[in-house]
Design a protein around this motif. Structure first.
Motif, mmCIF file in Angstrom:
data_model
loop_
_atom_site.group_PDB
_atom_site.id
_atom_site.type_symbol
_atom_site.label_atom_id
_atom_site.label_comp_id
_atom_site.label_asym_id
_atom_site.label_seq_id
_atom_site.Cartn_x
_atom_site.Cartn_y
_atom_site.Cartn_z
ATOM 1 N N LEU A 6 0.822 -1.206 0.000
ATOM 2 C CA LEU A 6 0.000 0.000 0.000
ATOM 3 C C LEU A 6 0.862 1.264 0.000
ATOM 4 C CD1 LEU A 6 -2.779 -1.089 2.520
ATOM 5 C CD2 LEU A 6 -2.932 -1.010 0.025
ATOM 6 N N ALA A 7 1.990 1.222 0.708
ATOM 7 C CA ALA A 7 2.882 2.376 0.727
ATOM 8 C C ALA A 7 3.511 2.605 -0.643
ATOM 9 C CB ALA A 7 3.966 2.186 1.785
ATOM 10 N N LEU A 9 2.221 1.819 -3.541
ATOM 11 C CA LEU A 9 1.175 2.407 -4.389
ATOM 12 C C LEU A 9 1.034 3.904 -4.110
ATOM 13 C CD1 LEU A 9 -1.832 -0.115 -4.413
ATOM 14 C CD2 LEU A 9 -0.338 0.483 -6.322
ATOM 15 N N ARG A 10 0.996 4.240 -2.839
ATOM 16 C CA ARG A 10 0.817 5.642 -2.456
ATOM 17 C C ARG A 10 1.993 6.497 -2.942
ATOM 18 N NH1 ARG A 10 1.572 5.336 3.071
ATOM 19 N NH2 ARG A 10 3.760 5.803 2.606
ATOM 20 N N ASP A 11 3.221 6.019 -2.736
ATOM 21 C CA ASP A 11 4.398 6.806 -3.068
ATOM 22 C C ASP A 11 4.611 6.931 -4.568
ATOM 23 O OD1 ASP A 11 4.757 7.000 -0.364
ATOM 24 O OD2 ASP A 11 6.337 5.474 -0.258
ATOM 25 N N GLY A 14 -0.231 6.689 -6.631
ATOM 26 C CA GLY A 14 -1.546 6.047 -6.542
ATOM 27 C C GLY A 14 -2.135 6.144 -5.155
ATOM 28 N N GLY A 15 -2.059 7.338 -4.564
ATOM 29 C CA GLY A 15 -2.543 7.501 -3.200
ATOM 30 C C GLY A 15 -4.018 7.191 -3.054
ATOM 31 N N GLY A 16 -4.811 7.593 -4.045
ATOM 32 C CA GLY A 16 -6.242 7.307 -3.980
ATOM 33 C C GLY A 16 -6.529 5.828 -4.049
ATOM 34 N N SER A 18 -4.402 3.427 -3.179
ATOM 35 C CA SER A 18 -3.908 2.839 -1.936
ATOM 36 C C SER A 18 -4.937 2.981 -0.825
ATOM 37 C CB SER A 18 -2.595 3.507 -1.532
ATOM 38 O OG SER A 18 -2.131 3.024 -0.287
ATOM 39 N N SER A 19 -5.521 4.164 -0.700
ATOM 40 C CA SER A 19 -6.526 4.391 0.340
ATOM 41 C C SER A 19 -7.765 3.553 0.104
ATOM 42 C CB SER A 19 -6.899 5.874 0.390
ATOM 43 O OG SER A 19 -5.785 6.662 0.756
ATOM 44 N N HIS A 22 -7.070 -0.035 1.064
ATOM 45 C CA HIS A 22 -6.939 -0.169 2.517
ATOM 46 C C HIS A 22 -8.308 -0.123 3.198
ATOM 47 C CE1 HIS A 22 -5.346 0.246 6.553
ATOM 48 N NE2 HIS A 22 -6.043 1.354 6.710
#
Length: 240
Positions: A6-7, A9-11, A14-16, A18-19, A22
């Motif tokens: 998930l981290a 993806l976010r970094d 792809g933060g949206g 990843s959230s 989660h």
């Protein structure tokens, strides 16, 4: 690996996504392996190669996840930083293809590479771990996940009845193994090895139902089996 995935993806921008992954309610649209070596065993300092796999259960997410990871240069797992040297699409079988390629067979083998287990719910008393891959639990969970993520490849009506009334364990060679769910909590136990399932009475199961079950077995390579598949448990490879 769940946190690392998930981290990453976010970094990568792809933060949206990843959230969303989660916060998604079960069944979640992905499964993860832990770090594995070249023999599908848990990675160690002696491993020649280290990899992890993501099983994407919602077809529409395959492209966004691949695109996000194409921009990932490193992945941090706990205290270790790994350099990404390659990204491979191991398999891509949309649900209609899984069903179209399924065969009306009545016996299946699963090679279980990371511990599989089923966890009791709060209303069932003290929380317990059930480490044996009971046939009804395994196939009912696969059936539930299949129906949760596709409406384009409906399984025949006889599949649900066969799962609850006409499947059995034909053979198994399993041992107990431990798995880390998260830091600072006791390891959990599960089964690894080989298990063979079969239709108990093929005369009372249609070819359509058997093909539907075969599709579920093929699907297990992406979804895993049992609980906690987003945290590395229940990674399986179907055999013939």
């Amino acid at each position: 690996m769940n946190a690392a995935f998930l981290a990453a993806l976010r970094d990568s921008g792809g933060g949206g996504l990843s959230s969303a992954l989660h916060e998604a309610r079960p069944p979640k649209p992905f499964a993860l392996t832990p770090l594995l070596d070249e023999r599908n065993r848990r990675a160690s300092a002696a491993s020649k190669e280290v990899r992890f796999e993501v099983g994407v259960l919602a077809d529409a997410l395959t492209g966004p996840i691949l695109q996000a990871f194409a921009a990932v240069g490193t992945v941090r797992v706990a205290r270790c930083l790994y350099r990404v040297t390659g990204l491979e699409l191991v398999g891509a079988e949309p649900y209609p293809e899984l069903l179209a390629d399924a065969r009306p067979v009545n016996r299946w083998t699963l090679q279980i590479h990371t511990p599989v287990a089923f966890f009791t719910a709060r209303e069932e008393g003290v929380r317990r771990v059930r480490p044996f891959p009971e046939v009804e639990w395994v196939f009912a969970d696969l059936y539930r996940k299949w129906n949760a993520f596709t409406s384009e490849a409906a399984l025949g009506e006889g599949v649900a009845e066969t799962v609850t009334q006409n499947l059995e364990v034909a053979d198994y060679r399993l041992t107990m193994a431990e798995h880390l769910l998260k830091a600072n909590v006791p390891l959990v136990r599960g089964s690894v090895g080989q298990v063979v399932y079969q239709v108990a009475d093929a005369r009372r199961s249609s070819a359509e139902a058997q093909a539907g079950l075969d599709a579920l077995v093929r699907f297990s390579a992406y979804s895993g089996i049992g609980d906690r598949t987003t945290i590395g448990m229940g990674y399986v490879l179907p055999g013939r």
